[in-house]
Design an enzyme around this catalytic site. Structure first.
Site, PDB file in Angstrom:
ATOM      1  N   ARG A 121       0.818  -1.201   0.000  1.00  0.00           N
ATOM      2  CA  ARG A 121       0.000   0.000   0.000  1.00  0.00           C
ATOM      3  C   ARG A 121       0.850   1.248   0.000  1.00  0.00           C
ATOM      4  O   ARG A 121       1.919   1.273   0.600  1.00  0.00           O
ATOM      5  CB  ARG A 121      -0.919   0.046   1.228  1.00  0.00           C
ATOM      6  CG  ARG A 121      -1.910  -1.094   1.307  1.00  0.00           C
ATOM      7  CD  ARG A 121      -2.776  -1.001   2.551  1.00  0.00           C
ATOM      8  NE  ARG A 121      -3.574  -2.206   2.720  1.00  0.00           N
ATOM      9  CZ  ARG A 121      -3.177  -3.275   3.428  1.00  0.00           C
ATOM     10  NH1 ARG A 121      -2.014  -3.269   4.040  1.00  0.00           N
ATOM     11  NH2 ARG A 121      -3.960  -4.338   3.528  1.00  0.00           N
ATOM     12  N   SER A 136       6.807  -5.121   7.338  1.00  0.00           N
ATOM     13  CA  SER A 136       6.335  -5.996   8.417  1.00  0.00           C
ATOM     14  C   SER A 136       6.939  -7.387   8.407  1.00  0.00           C
ATOM     15  O   SER A 136       6.242  -8.400   8.275  1.00  0.00           O
ATOM     16  CB  SER A 136       4.820  -6.067   8.389  1.00  0.00           C
ATOM     17  OG  SER A 136       4.343  -4.757   8.454  1.00  0.00           O
ATOM     18  N   ASP A 193       4.424  -2.670  11.033  1.00  0.00           N
ATOM     19  CA  ASP A 193       2.997  -2.290  10.956  1.00  0.00           C
ATOM     20  C   ASP A 193       2.347  -2.182  12.345  1.00  0.00           C
ATOM     21  O   ASP A 193       1.419  -1.402  12.532  1.00  0.00           O
ATOM     22  CB  ASP A 193       2.170  -3.186  10.025  1.00  0.00           C
ATOM     23  CG  ASP A 193       2.259  -4.658  10.363  1.00  0.00           C
ATOM     24  OD1 ASP A 193       3.090  -5.033  11.221  1.00  0.00           O
ATOM     25  OD2 ASP A 193       1.505  -5.431   9.767  1.00  0.00           O
TER      26      ASP A 193
HETATM   27  P1  ADP Z   1      -1.812  -8.145   5.476  1.00  0.00           P
HETATM   28  O1  ADP Z   1      -1.737  -8.917   6.730  1.00  0.00           O
HETATM   29  O2  ADP Z   1      -1.344  -8.894   4.302  1.00  0.00           O
HETATM   30  O3  ADP Z   1      -1.274  -6.764   5.591  1.00  0.00           O
HETATM   31  P2  ADP Z   1      -4.683  -7.940   5.821  1.00  0.00           P
HETATM   32  O4  ADP Z   1      -4.665  -7.281   7.128  1.00  0.00           O
HETATM   33  O5  ADP Z   1      -5.625  -7.438   4.786  1.00  0.00           O
HETATM   34  O6  ADP Z   1      -3.315  -7.940   5.074  1.00  0.00           O
HETATM   35  O7  ADP Z   1      -4.965  -9.466   6.096  1.00  0.00           O
HETATM   36  C1  ADP Z   1      -5.166 -10.368   5.058  1.00  0.00           C
HETATM   37  C2  ADP Z   1      -5.423 -11.716   5.666  1.00  0.00           C
HETATM   38  O8  ADP Z   1      -6.590 -11.677   6.476  1.00  0.00           O
HETATM   39  C3  ADP Z   1      -5.663 -12.785   4.652  1.00  0.00           C
HETATM   40  O9  ADP Z   1      -4.457 -13.438   4.327  1.00  0.00           O
HETATM   41  C4  ADP Z   1      -6.611 -13.735   5.353  1.00  0.00           C
HETATM   42  O10 ADP Z   1      -5.888 -14.689   6.067  1.00  0.00           O
HETATM   43  C5  ADP Z   1      -7.329 -12.870   6.338  1.00  0.00           C
HETATM   44  N1  ADP Z   1      -8.661 -12.540   5.832  1.00  0.00           N
HETATM   45  C6  ADP Z   1      -8.961 -11.745   4.802  1.00  0.00           C
HETATM   46  N2  ADP Z   1     -10.287 -11.694   4.619  1.00  0.00           N
HETATM   47  C7  ADP Z   1     -10.834 -12.470   5.565  1.00  0.00           C
HETATM   48  C8  ADP Z   1     -12.162 -12.851   5.884  1.00  0.00           C
HETATM   49  N3  ADP Z   1     -13.209 -12.427   5.207  1.00  0.00           N
HETATM   50  N4  ADP Z   1     -12.318 -13.671   6.908  1.00  0.00           N
HETATM   51  C9  ADP Z   1     -11.275 -14.125   7.593  1.00  0.00           C
HETATM   52  N5  ADP Z   1     -10.014 -13.826   7.330  1.00  0.00           N
HETATM   53  C10 ADP Z   1      -9.788 -13.016   6.324  1.00  0.00           C
HETATM   54 MG    MG Z   2      -1.201  -5.533   7.174  1.00  0.00          MG
END
Ligand code: ADP
Ligand code: MG
Length: 491
Positions: free
Chosen positions: A110, A180, A233
């Site tokens: 992002r 992160s 993060d």
């Molecule tokens: P990141 O950790 O990559 O920065 P996010 O905070 O968006 O990104 O988390 C993404 C992760 O959250 C996905 O890999 C998945 O495991 C989990 N996730 C995403 N959508 C859902 C959902 N609807 N229900 C449960 N877990 C989810």
């Molecule tokens: Mg994240």
């Protein structure tokens, strides 16, 4: 102490809750918490192995706290790295100017611009863009990964509207870089990668300065920008949340991976070899690395053995989004192989690692239909199996078992940090509130996970909970990183 513990009261922000002092009616989110008797040996054993009754959770919280202390005493003293972030000052609200945030931490990358207007005007304008990281870049070379990021950053800056964003003359654009992964920070704007996690394995980067890698790529793309703050993060979440609320002391990430950062008293950090031991600093716990007292099942062991970092980050592998779906898939596969599930044949998709994702578990647990239609269609669409009602129920039970364990263990970790803060500050004792800022799609989107986490807090903290608030602070880590770029600006 009263035994009548509180139930979370949902505040208007999604997933945030504070605790009241009386138990009200507990909302069961779906049929998955039903007590349907199971006659399936694999499932029965799995449920037993995953169990985390209150005394067990207490042991987990204590063991995490022990490793926190060990990691604060000496480098590598415990499973938790307890990394010094070089962030001593959190945002005050007076920050002014145009700053950027770059967030690389998982499935997405992002970029955000923030025009800060000081105490009165606060965030005057902000713009952001999310770009998904092609799989091949996660396991390619550092030039490829950072080249990709620099190119996207360049096009983001090129689209900037001068009417909304204004850089002060003679200044470079300054970035708060949220990276992160475990980093050994050497100053606020430099740090070397300790190890990749969460499926990343970019060659030749471990031990290298990640800021230098980004700077080199930006230079190659003719971008006149510099990284002023390298943050995790969790730190970004903590800083971003603190901007609008003074009582925020902890930032927790529950997304693809997991981590937690918190405000620690310098005098409680023996390994901090600075002359001044007064004041506070932010510690990045890297709690995902905790691996000691955990309810490991054969499925966890097998998944771990196949992972790029076997034996490490076992806590992360039990509580974060990247792994929950995979654990469920492994259990279902064994249930299928021992003929407890899905007839005679083992479906190809069920044998494919990471085919079932945490999002799918969430979708299935949200199913409130009598015949579990959604469960049926997820199983059909994702794993290409036709499941009867009893099989659907079992699948949901497996999901619930994994999510329950994950949410409760995450709660135990939060308790460990809250108790450490309390030990050093006695803030709750003096009637002060402590706010935990939460971010990550797993926490945001998985109601059962949140509930189980809350259960653990209720069980372990009892009436102390009235001083604690868990706040879902969506996407504030970008704002936090930009704010820390401002706090640490070279100008
Ligand atoms: P990141 O950790 O990559 O920065 P996010 O905070 O968006 O990104 O988390 C993404 C992760 O959250 C996905 O890999 C998945 O495991 C989990 N996730 C995403 N959508 C859902 C959902 N609807 N229900 C449960 N877990 C989810
Ligand atoms: Mg994240």
């Amino acid at each position: 102490m009263s035994l009548m513990f509180s139930s979370p009261v949902v505040t208007p922000t999604i997933g945030s809750f504070t605790f009241s002092s009386r138990r009200s009616n507990y909302i069961v989110m779906s049929a998955v918490r039903s007590n349907s008797a199971s006659t399936c040996p694999v499932l029965t054993k799995f449920q037993k192995d995953c169990a985390t009754p209150t005394p067990y959770l207490r042991n987990v919280a204590n063991a995490i706290a022990d490793d926190m202390r060990a990691g604060l005493a000496v480098e590598g003293g415990g499973d938790l790295d307890m990394i010094l972030t070089y962030v001593d000052a959190l945002p005050s609200g007076n920050e002014e100017g145009l700053f950027y945030a770059l967030d690389l931490g998982g499935t997405n990358f992002r970029v955000r611009s923030v025009q800060l207007g000081g105490k009165k005007k606060r965030v005057v304008a902000t713009e952001s863009e999310q770009i998904s990281i092609p799989q091949k870049l996660m396991i390619g070379t550092s030039e490829e990964l950072f080249g990709f990021i620099a190119a996207k950053l360049a096009s983001f800056v090129a689209k900037e509207k001068p009417s909304r964003f204004r850089l002060e003359e003679g200044r470079k654009r300054e970035i708060g870089f949220t990276f992160s992964f475990p980093v050994k920070q050497t100053s606020i704007d430099s740090g070397t990668l300790i190890k990749w996690t969460k499926g990343f394995k970019v060659s030749g980067m471990e031990g290298k300065n990640v800021v230098a890698c980004l700077n080199k790529a930006m230079e190659a793309h003719g971008l006149d920008m510099r990284v002023s703050a390298l943050v995790n993060d969790g730190v970004g979440t903590l800083a971003g949340a603190r901007y609008s609320e003074e009582d925020v002391m902890i930032g927790v990430i529950l997304g693809t991976g997991t981590n937690a950062c918190y405000v620690e008293q310098k005098h409680a950090i023996p390994k901090l070899q600075s002359k001044s031991s007064s004041g506070t600093t932010i510690i990045n716990t890297e709690w995902g690395g905790f691996s000691k007292v955990l309810p490991k099942t054969i499925f966890d062991q097998e998944m771990d053995a196949k992972s790029p970092n076997p034996g490490e980050h076992l806590y992360e592998k039990m509580i974060s989004g990247m792994y929950l779906g995979e654990i469920v898939r492994r259990v279902l596969l064994q249930m299928c192989e021992t003929s407890d599930l899905f007839g005679q044949f083992v479906p190809v998709k069920l044998s494919t690692p990471f085919e079932l994702r945490t999002e799918h578990l969430c979708e299935m647990q949200a199913d409130t239909t009598d015949d579990l239609q959604t469960v049926g269609s997820v199983l059909y669409n994702i794993l290409e199996v036709e499941a009867n009602l009893q099989e659907r129920r079992r699948v949901v039970e497996v999901c619930d078992t994994v999510v329950k364990r994950g949410g409760r263990l995450a709660g135990a970790g939060i308790v460990a940090i809250l108790e450490k803060i309390e030990k050093e500050t006695k803030r709750m004792g003096s009637g002060k509130r402590t706010v935990v800022a939460m971010d990550g799609a797993l926490y945001e989107k998985y109601p059962q996970y949140r509930e189980y986490m809350q259960d653990a807090l209720v069980e372990l903290l009892g009436d102390k909970l009235s001083h604690i608030a868990i706040k879902h602070t969506k996407d504030v880590s970008g704002l936090g990183a930009a704010l820390l770029a401002a706090t640490n600006s070279i100008y």
